[in-house]
Design a protein around this motif. Structure first.
Motif, PDB file in Angstrom:
ATOM      1  N   CYS A  78      11.026  31.878  -5.494  1.00  0.00           N
ATOM      2  CA  CYS A  78      10.559  32.872  -6.443  1.00  0.00           C
ATOM      3  C   CYS A  78       9.642  33.836  -5.735  1.00  0.00           C
ATOM      4  N   SER A 110       6.828  35.626  -5.366  1.00  0.00           N
ATOM      5  CA  SER A 110       5.561  35.499  -6.063  1.00  0.00           C
ATOM      6  C   SER A 110       4.961  36.842  -6.384  1.00  0.00           C
ATOM      7  N   TYR A 148       6.501  37.856  -9.365  1.00  0.00           N
ATOM      8  CA  TYR A 148       6.037  36.976 -10.441  1.00  0.00           C
ATOM      9  C   TYR A 148       4.696  37.437 -10.958  1.00  0.00           C
ATOM     10  N   ARG A 196       3.563  39.172 -14.928  1.00  0.00           N
ATOM     11  CA  ARG A 196       2.816  38.245 -15.741  1.00  0.00           C
ATOM     12  C   ARG A 196       2.366  38.850 -17.058  1.00  0.00           C
ATOM     13  N   ARG A 249       6.820  24.531  -9.073  1.00  0.00           N
ATOM     14  CA  ARG A 249       6.216  25.805  -9.404  1.00  0.00           C
ATOM     15  C   ARG A 249       7.294  26.843  -9.673  1.00  0.00           C
ATOM     16  N   LYS A 250       8.273  26.853  -8.843  1.00  0.00           N
ATOM     17  CA  LYS A 250       9.362  27.800  -9.031  1.00  0.00           C
ATOM     18  C   LYS A 250      10.107  27.529 -10.330  1.00  0.00           C
ATOM     19  N   HIS A 286       8.088  28.933 -13.025  1.00  0.00           N
ATOM     20  CA  HIS A 286       8.170  30.386 -13.006  1.00  0.00           C
ATOM     21  C   HIS A 286       9.481  30.861 -13.618  1.00  0.00           C
ATOM     22  N   ASN A 299       9.217  30.598 -17.267  1.00  0.00           N
ATOM     23  CA  ASN A 299       8.414  31.676 -17.828  1.00  0.00           C
ATOM     24  C   ASN A 299       9.184  32.988 -17.801  1.00  0.00           C
ATOM     25  N   SER A 300       9.960  33.179 -16.780  1.00  0.00           N
ATOM     26  CA  SER A 300      10.773  34.385 -16.733  1.00  0.00           C
ATOM     27  C   SER A 300      11.767  34.406 -17.879  1.00  0.00           C
TER      28      SER A 300
END
Length: 418
Positions: free
Chosen positions: A12, A14, A17, A21, A162-163, A166, A169-170
């Motif tokens: 991802c 970052s 990212y 946000r 974490r990815k 993410h 969340n995406s």
DNA sequence: TAGGCCATCTGGTCCT
DNA sequence: AGGACCAGATGGCCTA
């Protein structure tokens, strides 16, 4: 004392990212600027214990990159996790004791910089650096596994997780984009739970609207003496979906076609208008000339245009959110929503802040068949199929008027963490 | 200051 | 064996 740092080059991006946000972007302002400032590309040099000087960061960045090759052999999906620390045997002791395994490129790892110890504070404290479990899991308990390899494995797992989050969340962001509420920089982003509730009820509302349309189309065929099609198709005379009026949508933000499924070409506002508009003239009703009058196009709203045109509600696409949102009513209807969620919706619908403090009295549990919708500022007929059909109400519990606002129908109770 | 929301770490479990 | 998924734990940030 070693400071475990991580150059997170997870798959991802970052940077993107952080920039995506939304309202939380400010949380990561430091990191983002830090990352961009020091030009370490996809490698985030994060110190968990103190702020590094620029030269130190640059040095550690170089050091980190130099260690990638042997600190992690995982070149797949650019998921290279490294430790910038002095990672010799002596430092394994430090790692076991403080086990700052994977300071992450998040705000707290940099900004807080002081207190968070990642072995004990972030996540279950399993004792040690958590590599024992990894050892066991990896089936190499009997082998002598280099601490560095364990660290790399742990960092790799953390990065994957974490990815994954993410990506989740995406996906939620993508869901928010197509939801019928105002989007904008000044609008607080819906929380995750609010997004899911809104999405669920929006789907229900669209489904009900579709059923309503099918029913009307079926009635048309029926009254024309034509056999009912097995699957009623939209009549060819059905006008195309309306384009957002500039007066209504002064700040339309184009949305890529990919973000909206073709099946949902009907805008949310259309659907909501449909649900809120007065009972469409029955196709059975004849005009004074005795001709069958076509049913009112479902997308047409009886809402006074002045209200729409005068509504400065910002919006993202597909027209402005059309629901005035009396906050007391919303709070009464959705006790599960937190004040945060209510506030987010209030901002999304440009509800005056003063409404947030409005008392609950006078708000009654509205009937789905109320002709004057208590939540709305204009008369809204019940648009449920039963009412439209005049056959009474079924106990399906699925009435369009209840769904007229996606969130209002969210009767499910959300168990909030206390 | 308390509560809500969130990101992250971590170990466990299941699946391929 | 490795990855995905999940849930618990923890602490930071924001808002009322």
């Amino acid at each position: 004392m070693s400071m475990a740092t991580e150059a997170d080059t997870s798959g991802c991006d970052s940077n993107s990212y952080y920039s995506s946000r939304g309202h939380s972007q400010h949380h990561y302002g430091f990191n983002q600027s830090h990352i961009q400032q020091h030009g370490v590309g996809r490698h985030h040099i994060i110190s968990s214990s103190n702020f590094l000087t620029e030269s130190e960061r640059a040095f550690r960045a170089l050091d980190a990159e130099s260690r990638i090759s042997h600190a992690s052999d995982d070149s797949e999906d650019n998921d290279k996790l490294i430790s910038v620390d002095e990672f010799d045997e002596s430092d394994c002791e430090d790692v076991r004791s403080c086990t700052t395994l994977s300071p992450t490129p998040s705000d707290h790892t940099v900004n807080s910089s002081s207190s968070r110890q990642y072995n004990s504070a972030g996540g279950r404290s399993s004792g040690g650096n958590g590599c024992g479990k990894l050892r066991k899991k990896s089936g190499i308990a009997s082998k002598v596994m280099d601490e560095q390899e364990l660290q790399s494995l742990r960092l790799k797992i953390n990065s994957r997780e974490r990815k994954r989050m993410h990506d989740l969340n995406s996906a939620l962001d993508g869901l928010r984009e197509v939801m019928p509420y105002a989007h904008g920089p000044s609008v607080r982003k819906l929380s995750k739970i609010a997004t899911l509730l809104l999405a669920k009820n929006y789907i229900l509302m669209l489904n009900s609207s579709l059923e309503e349309m099918k029913k009307l189309v079926s009635d048309i065929y029926h009254n024309h003496g034509q056999p009912r099609p097995a699957v009623p198709a939209p009549p060819p005379s059905l006008p195309p979906a309306p384009q957002p009026s500039p007066a209504v949508a002064p700040s339309v933000v184009p949305v890529s076609s990919s973000s909206i499924p073709a099946s949902t070409s009907t805008s949310p506002s259309d659907s909501t208008l449909r649900s809120n508009s007065p009972r469409p003239q029955s196709p059975r009703c004849k005009s004074q000339e005795g001709n069958l009058t076509p049913p009112r196009p479902l997308h047409q709203s009886s809402m006074p245009h002045s209200q729409l045109a005068g509504n400065p509600i910002p919006h993202h696409h597909l027209g402005a959110p059309i629901f005035p949102l009396p906050i007391p009513a919303l709070r009464a209807a959705m006790p599960a929503l937190s004040h945060h969620d209510i506030s987010a919706l209030a901002s999304a619908y440009s509800v005056p802040k003063s409404d947030l403090a409005a008392p609950l009295h006078g708000i009654h549990a509205f009937s789905p068949h109320d002709r004057m919708h208590p939540f709305q500022r204009w008369p809204v007929p019940c648009a449920c199929v039963q009412c439209l059909n005049g056959t009474g109400h079924l106990s399906l519990g699925l009435h369009l008027s209840r769904l007229s606002h996606p969130l209002l129908s969210s009767s499910n109770t959300v168990q909030r963490k206390s």
